[in-house]
Enzyme design. Structure first.
Site, short mmCIF file in Angstrom:
data_model
loop_
_atom_site.label_atom_id
_atom_site.label_comp_id
_atom_site.label_asym_id
_atom_site.label_seq_id
_atom_site.Cartn_x
_atom_site.Cartn_y
_atom_site.Cartn_z
N HIS A 1 5.42 0.51 -3.06
CA HIS A 1 4.02 0.83 -2.75
C HIS A 1 3.82 2.34 -2.53
O HIS A 1 4.00 2.83 -1.41
CB HIS A 1 3.56 0.07 -1.51
N GLN B 1 5.55 -6.92 -11.70
CA GLN B 1 6.22 -8.15 -12.14
C GLN B 1 5.46 -8.80 -13.29
O GLN B 1 6.06 -9.31 -14.24
CB GLN B 1 6.34 -9.11 -10.96
N GLY C 1 3.04 -14.45 -3.57
CA GLY C 1 3.50 -15.60 -4.35
C GLY C 1 4.45 -15.27 -5.48
O GLY C 1 4.90 -14.13 -5.67
N CYS D 1 3.82 -3.55 -7.57
CA CYS D 1 4.31 -4.77 -6.90
C CYS D 1 4.14 -6.00 -7.80
O CYS D 1 4.81 -6.11 -8.81
CB CYS D 1 3.64 -4.93 -5.55
N LEU D 2 3.25 -6.93 -7.45
CA LEU D 2 3.03 -8.09 -8.32
C LEU D 2 2.56 -7.63 -9.69
O LEU D 2 2.93 -8.23 -10.72
CB LEU D 2 2.02 -9.05 -7.70
N GLU E 1 1.07 3.83 -2.30
CA GLU E 1 -0.16 4.05 -1.51
C GLU E 1 0.06 3.75 -0.04
O GLU E 1 -0.89 3.78 0.75
CB GLU E 1 -1.27 3.14 -2.04
N SER F 1 -0.69 -9.54 0.34
CA SER F 1 0.61 -9.93 -0.17
C SER F 1 1.38 -10.82 0.80
O SER F 1 2.36 -11.46 0.42
CB SER F 1 1.45 -8.68 -0.49
#
Length: 375
Positions: A348, A267, A238, A263-264, A350, A45
């Protein structure tokens, strides 16, 4: 070596150089974690970013192969107040400077990281160049201005795996010579790799999953052809909006199998559901962010690493239930679909080395797959 960090707005920091003799550019961001620097540097990331660690003394416990989140570091550069010259830990195999030098990544130390972080908090994350080879300040500022912006940048396709592979390794107990048996795999999970961390894969195995990791551009038809019990959408670097191929695949998978995103991945789920994303001023990067679970009213301390967020007002209220919010700035941290088996979080669960307040989400994914299997 001497080293210079030059920002696009003309601010320049001069210090000592370590790691590789190199010049790298990227978005300059700061992380407030006190430990876990190796996990941060090897988190995909962080591709396209130069990382400032706000804790003043970094590198004192060295590095070792077991603590990496990927096969190699992805951060473009490292910025610290003081880089430890002595790595003292029974697990250490290499110091941070040598570790990063192996991969061509420069380090700048002995600068006022507090002043740098205050500058970014005031003006926002910005493009920068970190160099230990060219010390021309004006030229470096010019190169920082000419470097790509994070907005509109699809980095998931750059860091993803090229080929499909299986993962069966559980979390290791570093204090035991003999590891406990791997839990029986009751479910098959296909994990989209947008920049996946290895600890996510271990946590899925810990709760009884056999994991098949696939490239970011894998179609929905290919994924469903693997007959998974669930689909996981990973973290990654990104801007999420250019990763339209991922949102398209998620829309085609919706309702066929349970989906869990981090996370991404969160999104991308927001975009797949018709929502929008936006860039945060300086992002969330650290291991101590308080998040409120809106359904239990419990506060979880979380690890975070993202520069974009889902706009909750862009989501359809009749379809989406907001489940978590960030207590620092009220940004959206989690959602689930009202009728379909789908949920996601921005943070996160994890996180390695921690915190682990949100580890229950992996068990929740297993329960969702079990319920879906039972109809």
């Amino acid at each position: 070596m001497e080293a210079i960090l030059a920002l696009e707005d003309g601010r320049v920091f001069r210090g000592r150089g370590y790691g590789a003799a190199a010049e790298r550019f990227g978005e300059v961001v700061f992380n407030t974690s006190l430990s876990g620097y190796q996990e941060i540097l090897t988190d995909p990331s962080y591709a396209g970013q130069i990382v400032i660690l706000t804790y003043p003394h970094i590198g004192n416990y060295g590095t070792n192969p077991l603590d990496s989140e990927a096969a190699h570091p992805y951060a473009e550069g490292l910025v610290v107040r003081e880089l430890a010259h002595l790595a003292s830990n029974w697990r250490s195999e290499e110091d941070v400077s040598a570790f990063l030098a192996d991969y061509g990544i420069p380090v700048i130390s002995d600068i006022d990281t507090r002043a740098l972080v205050r500058h970014l908090r005031k003006y926002g994350a910005m493009r920068g160049v970190l160099s230990t080879v060219d010390l021309d300040q004006a030229a470096l500022v010019a190169r920082a201005k000419a470097s790509p912006s994070m907005v509109g940048l699809d980095l998931a396709s750059r860091v993803t795996t090229i080929t499909r592979y299986g993962w069966t390794e559980p979390t290791r107990n570093i204090y035991q010579r003999a590891q406990e048996p791997t839990p029986a795999a009751r479910f098959h999970v296909v994990a989209y790799d947008y920049g996946i961390k290895q600890n996510i894969l271990r946590r899925l195995v810990d709760v009884g999953c056999r994991v098949t990791v696939v490239p970011a551009t894998t179609t929905a038809q290919e994924v469903l052809g693997l007959k998974p019990d669930g689909v996981f959408l990973s973290n990654g670097p990104g801007d999420p909006e250019p990763v339209e191929y991922a949102a398209k695949a998620v829309r085609s998978v919706l309702g066929h199998v349970p989906i869990f995103g981090i996370c991404l991945g969160h999104q991308i789920i927001g975009l797949a559901l018709g929502g929008k994303t936006y860039k945060l001023k300086f992002g969330h990067h650290g291991g101590n962010h308080p998040v409120l679970n809106l359904e239990t009213q419990k506060v979880e301390i979380t690890a975070q690493n993202h520069g974009f967020a889902v706009d909750p007002d862009s989501l359809k209220a009749g379809e989406v239930i907001l489940t978590h919010k960030n207590l620092n700035d009220d940004t959206l941290e989690g959602l689930r679909h009202k009728t379909l088996p789908l949920f996601s979080v921005q943070y996160h669960p994890e996180a390695s080395p921690g915190p682990h307040d949100s580890a229950y989400l992996f068990e929740g994914f297993v329960r969702m797959m079990e319920e879906f299997r039972q109809g």
